[in-house]
Write a protein that holds these residues in place. Structure first.
Motif, mmCIF file in Angstrom:
data_model
loop_
_atom_site.group_PDB
_atom_site.id
_atom_site.type_symbol
_atom_site.label_atom_id
_atom_site.label_comp_id
_atom_site.label_asym_id
_atom_site.label_seq_id
_atom_site.Cartn_x
_atom_site.Cartn_y
_atom_site.Cartn_z
ATOM 1 N N PRO A 89 31.788 -18.530 17.803
ATOM 2 C CA PRO A 89 32.872 -18.968 18.684
ATOM 3 C C PRO A 89 32.811 -18.208 20.006
ATOM 4 C CG PRO A 89 33.702 -17.375 17.116
ATOM 5 C CD PRO A 89 32.254 -17.618 16.747
ATOM 6 N N THR A 90 33.664 -18.568 20.944
ATOM 7 C CA THR A 90 33.629 -17.899 22.245
ATOM 8 C C THR A 90 34.050 -16.436 22.160
ATOM 9 O OG1 THR A 90 35.853 -18.729 22.730
ATOM 10 C CG2 THR A 90 33.991 -20.019 23.558
ATOM 11 N N ASN A 91 34.690 -16.038 21.055
ATOM 12 C CA ASN A 91 35.030 -14.617 20.867
ATOM 13 C C ASN A 91 34.107 -13.953 19.855
ATOM 14 O OD1 ASN A 91 36.059 -15.930 18.604
ATOM 15 N ND2 ASN A 91 37.829 -14.572 18.410
ATOM 16 N N ARG A 92 32.882 -14.456 19.762
ATOM 17 C CA ARG A 92 31.893 -13.895 18.831
ATOM 18 C C ARG A 92 31.748 -12.375 18.988
ATOM 19 N NH1 ARG A 92 27.925 -15.688 21.286
ATOM 20 N NH2 ARG A 92 27.750 -13.718 22.409
ATOM 21 N N CYS A 93 31.780 -11.885 20.213
ATOM 22 C CA CYS A 93 31.572 -10.454 20.455
ATOM 23 C C CYS A 93 32.628 -9.605 19.754
ATOM 24 C CB CYS A 93 31.590 -10.163 21.955
ATOM 25 S SG CYS A 93 30.105 -10.701 22.802
ATOM 26 N N TYR A 94 33.811 -10.160 19.552
ATOM 27 C CA TYR A 94 34.847 -9.396 18.849
ATOM 28 C C TYR A 94 34.364 -8.999 17.460
ATOM 29 C CZ TYR A 94 38.923 -8.322 16.058
ATOM 30 O OH TYR A 94 39.793 -7.696 15.196
ATOM 31 N N PHE A 95 33.769 -9.925 16.738
ATOM 32 C CA PHE A 95 33.347 -9.661 15.366
ATOM 33 C C PHE A 95 32.177 -8.684 15.328
ATOM 34 C CE2 PHE A 95 35.161 -13.947 15.600
ATOM 35 C CZ PHE A 95 36.250 -13.773 14.760
ATOM 36 N N CYS A 96 31.298 -8.769 16.316
ATOM 37 C CA CYS A 96 30.177 -7.828 16.414
ATOM 38 C C CYS A 96 30.686 -6.413 16.672
ATOM 39 C CB CYS A 96 29.241 -8.273 17.530
ATOM 40 S SG CYS A 96 27.862 -7.146 17.822
ATOM 41 N N GLY A 181 29.244 -22.331 19.328
ATOM 42 C CA GLY A 181 29.399 -23.353 18.304
ATOM 43 C C GLY A 181 28.128 -23.639 17.536
ATOM 44 N N LEU A 182 26.989 -23.182 18.041
ATOM 45 C CA LEU A 182 25.709 -23.307 17.350
ATOM 46 C C LEU A 182 25.495 -22.031 16.536
ATOM 47 C CD1 LEU A 182 23.145 -25.128 17.131
ATOM 48 C CD2 LEU A 182 22.182 -23.774 19.006
ATOM 49 N N GLU A 183 25.245 -22.173 15.258
ATOM 50 C CA GLU A 183 25.197 -21.007 14.368
ATOM 51 C C GLU A 183 24.173 -19.979 14.826
ATOM 52 O OE1 GLU A 183 24.639 -19.856 9.623
ATOM 53 O OE2 GLU A 183 24.145 -21.873 10.327
ATOM 54 N N VAL A 184 24.553 -18.716 14.779
ATOM 55 C CA VAL A 184 23.634 -17.619 15.056
ATOM 56 C C VAL A 184 22.803 -17.380 13.803
ATOM 57 C CG1 VAL A 184 23.412 -15.183 15.642
ATOM 58 C CG2 VAL A 184 25.237 -16.556 16.683
ATOM 59 N N THR A 185 21.494 -17.527 13.925
ATOM 60 C CA THR A 185 20.587 -17.293 12.802
ATOM 61 C C THR A 185 19.457 -16.372 13.252
ATOM 62 O OG1 THR A 185 19.105 -19.151 13.311
ATOM 63 C CG2 THR A 185 21.050 -19.624 11.939
ATOM 64 N N PRO A 186 18.820 -15.669 12.319
ATOM 65 C CA PRO A 186 17.675 -14.831 12.705
ATOM 66 C C PRO A 186 16.571 -15.622 13.390
ATOM 67 C CG PRO A 186 18.444 -14.224 10.511
ATOM 68 C CD PRO A 186 19.198 -15.468 10.909
ATOM 69 N N GLU A 187 16.347 -16.866 12.975
ATOM 70 C CA GLU A 187 15.300 -17.675 13.583
ATOM 71 C C GLU A 187 15.614 -17.992 15.036
ATOM 72 O OE1 GLU A 187 11.980 -20.004 14.415
ATOM 73 O OE2 GLU A 187 12.373 -18.408 12.962
ATOM 74 N N GLY A 259 26.767 -18.224 31.720
ATOM 75 C CA GLY A 259 26.332 -19.598 31.890
ATOM 76 C C GLY A 259 26.716 -20.524 30.759
ATOM 77 N N LEU A 260 26.946 -19.982 29.581
ATOM 78 C CA LEU A 260 27.316 -20.821 28.441
ATOM 79 C C LEU A 260 28.818 -20.997 28.294
ATOM 80 C CD1 LEU A 260 24.846 -19.504 25.691
ATOM 81 C CD2 LEU A 260 24.709 -21.669 26.945
ATOM 82 N N LEU A 261 29.585 -20.125 28.920
ATOM 83 C CA LEU A 261 31.025 -20.117 28.674
ATOM 84 C C LEU A 261 31.696 -21.390 29.164
ATOM 85 C CD1 LEU A 261 33.277 -18.393 27.496
ATOM 86 C CD2 LEU A 261 33.645 -17.432 29.781
ATOM 87 N N SER A 262 31.206 -21.952 30.260
ATOM 88 C CA SER A 262 31.835 -23.145 30.831
ATOM 89 C C SER A 262 31.362 -24.437 30.180
ATOM 90 C CB SER A 262 31.548 -23.219 32.337
ATOM 91 O OG SER A 262 30.162 -23.309 32.562
ATOM 92 N N GLU A 263 30.452 -24.305 29.206
ATOM 93 C CA GLU A 263 29.890 -25.496 28.574
ATOM 94 C C GLU A 263 30.442 -25.636 27.156
ATOM 95 O OE1 GLU A 263 25.812 -24.544 28.618
ATOM 96 O OE2 GLU A 263 25.519 -25.058 30.717
ATOM 97 N N SER A 264 30.993 -26.777 26.836
ATOM 98 C CA SER A 264 31.434 -27.020 25.467
ATOM 99 C C SER A 264 30.293 -27.623 24.677
ATOM 100 C CB SER A 264 32.629 -27.971 25.443
ATOM 101 O OG SER A 264 32.211 -29.273 25.782
ATOM 102 N N PRO A 265 30.206 -27.347 23.371
ATOM 103 C CA PRO A 265 29.163 -27.962 22.559
ATOM 104 C C PRO A 265 29.188 -29.485 22.624
ATOM 105 C CG PRO A 265 30.205 -26.163 21.366
ATOM 106 C CD PRO A 265 31.009 -26.392 22.616
ATOM 107 N N VAL A 266 30.389 -30.075 22.711
ATOM 108 C CA VAL A 266 30.474 -31.530 22.776
ATOM 109 C C VAL A 266 29.829 -32.035 24.054
ATOM 110 C CG1 VAL A 266 32.056 -33.474 22.954
ATOM 111 C CG2 VAL A 266 32.520 -31.632 21.325
ATOM 112 N N GLY A 267 30.140 -31.345 25.166
ATOM 113 C CA GLY A 267 29.574 -31.766 26.437
ATOM 114 C C GLY A 267 28.064 -31.695 26.448
ATOM 115 N N ILE A 268 27.515 -30.625 25.851
ATOM 116 C CA ILE A 268 26.065 -30.485 25.811
ATOM 117 C C ILE A 268 25.447 -31.573 24.958
ATOM 118 C CG2 ILE A 268 24.207 -28.981 25.019
ATOM 119 C CD1 ILE A 268 26.031 -26.626 25.767
ATOM 120 N N ALA A 269 26.052 -31.873 23.815
ATOM 121 C CA ALA A 269 25.512 -32.896 22.930
ATOM 122 C C ALA A 269 25.468 -34.247 23.631
ATOM 123 C CB ALA A 269 26.354 -32.994 21.654
ATOM 124 N N HIS A 270 26.531 -34.597 24.372
ATOM 125 C CA HIS A 270 26.553 -35.863 25.089
ATOM 126 C C HIS A 270 25.494 -35.887 26.186
ATOM 127 C CE1 HIS A 270 30.997 -36.796 23.862
ATOM 128 N NE2 HIS A 270 30.141 -36.906 22.868
#
Length: 284
Positions: A89-96, A181-187, A259-270
């Motif tokens: 999520p956009t607050n991912r850094c909080y959990f880290c 919104g795209l899962e963080v994975t080791p790959e 650069g990613l903060l202003s982009e929603s996953p929905v907008g990118i997918a479209h």
């Protein structure tokens, strides 16, 4: 009193301290100044190792610690085991940061350190930094911000001390390159790291990000680096395809913070399925 003397005096009264140490210029300055102010027995720089920590930055952190006699400890952090972090999520850094500060708190209690420090500077307080909430909750101190130090002041002091990374571009964790919104994975972290390593090996300097949009990679670099990228484009494209991306492009706008903060996953997918805009295609 000079700025450096002010910083060392401030650190000197904080007491025995641990530092969350990434090797970036902010934490490198605190590592060197803190060691000078408190001595290696009362100041400890701690690196949190995880798949999101770039290898190049790790090696730079080790080199700085060795050069300036900084006491160093490495610990493993486990934010990748947290579903909230992986969900990106956009607050991912909080959990880290919550994970990091918990681990450092355990070290501090075991070893009798009074304070835990981070490298937040005054400029950071004006930006989107969800990790600051985790620091506030766990009473992490930010000496640079407390003194009102800007990034410019940090770099000047680091240069005066001879810290080799004084002018290095910012290098946040690899997860910050992955579309929200795209899962963080080791790959995916591996793809980003290897992509940026290739570009550095080709001579791209300054600010650089490989933004991960699932099947597509987007390269953000300073405009004065476009010619370097364009000249090596066939090799870049081939390597990124080998890394598992379906496509790669150079962003014509160049690097920009968040650069990613202003982009929603929905907008990118479209955008990925929409027809291209009229006019010439974006330069690769």
């Amino acid at each position: 009193m000079s700025d450096l003397a002010q910083l060392q005096s401030h650190l000197g009264v904080i007491g025995p301290a641990l530092l969350g140490y990434s090797g970036g210029v902010d934490s490198a300055l605190l590592a060197v100044a803190g060691t000078g102010a408190l001595g290696p027995e009362q100041f400890l720089a701690v690196i949190g190792r995880s798949p999101s920590y770039p290898e190049a930055q790790y090696q730079a952190a080790l080199a700085t610690a060795r050069r300036f006699g900084v006491s160093l400890l490495e610990i493993d952090t486990h934010e990748m085991e947290d579903p909230s972090y992986r969900a990106n999520p956009t607050n991912r850094c909080y959990f880290c940061k919550h994970e990091l500060w918990q681990r450092l708190g355990e070290v501090a209690r075991r070893r009798g350190f009074v304070s835990i420090l981070d490298g937040t500077n005054a400029d950071d307080l004006t930006e989107h930094r969800p990790g600051l909430k985790a620091a506030e909750e766990q009473r992490i101190r930010s000496p640079l911000a407390e003194l009102g130090w800007s990034k410019e002041m940090v770099r000047a002091a680091a240069r005066a001390l001879g810290i080799p990374t004084w002018d290095a571009p910012a290098a946040p964790c690899l997860s910050s390159r992955i579309q929200y919104g795209l899962e963080v994975t080791p790959e995916r972290l591996r793809q980003v790291e290897h992509g940026e390593a290739l570009l550095r090996a080709l001579g791209v300097s300054g600010d650089l990000r490989v933004r991960h949009h699932g099947g597509k990679a987007r390269i953000e670099a300073a405009p004065d680096q476009f010619a370097v990228i364009d000249a090596a484009w066939p090799a870049i494209e081939q390597t990124f395809l080998e890394l598992g991306f379906e496509a790669v492009e150079r962003d014509p706008k160049g690097y920009r913070r968040g650069g990613l903060l202003s982009e929603s996953p929905v907008g990118i997918a479209h955008a990925a399925t929409a027809p291209p805009p009229p006019g010439p295609p974006a330069k690769r």
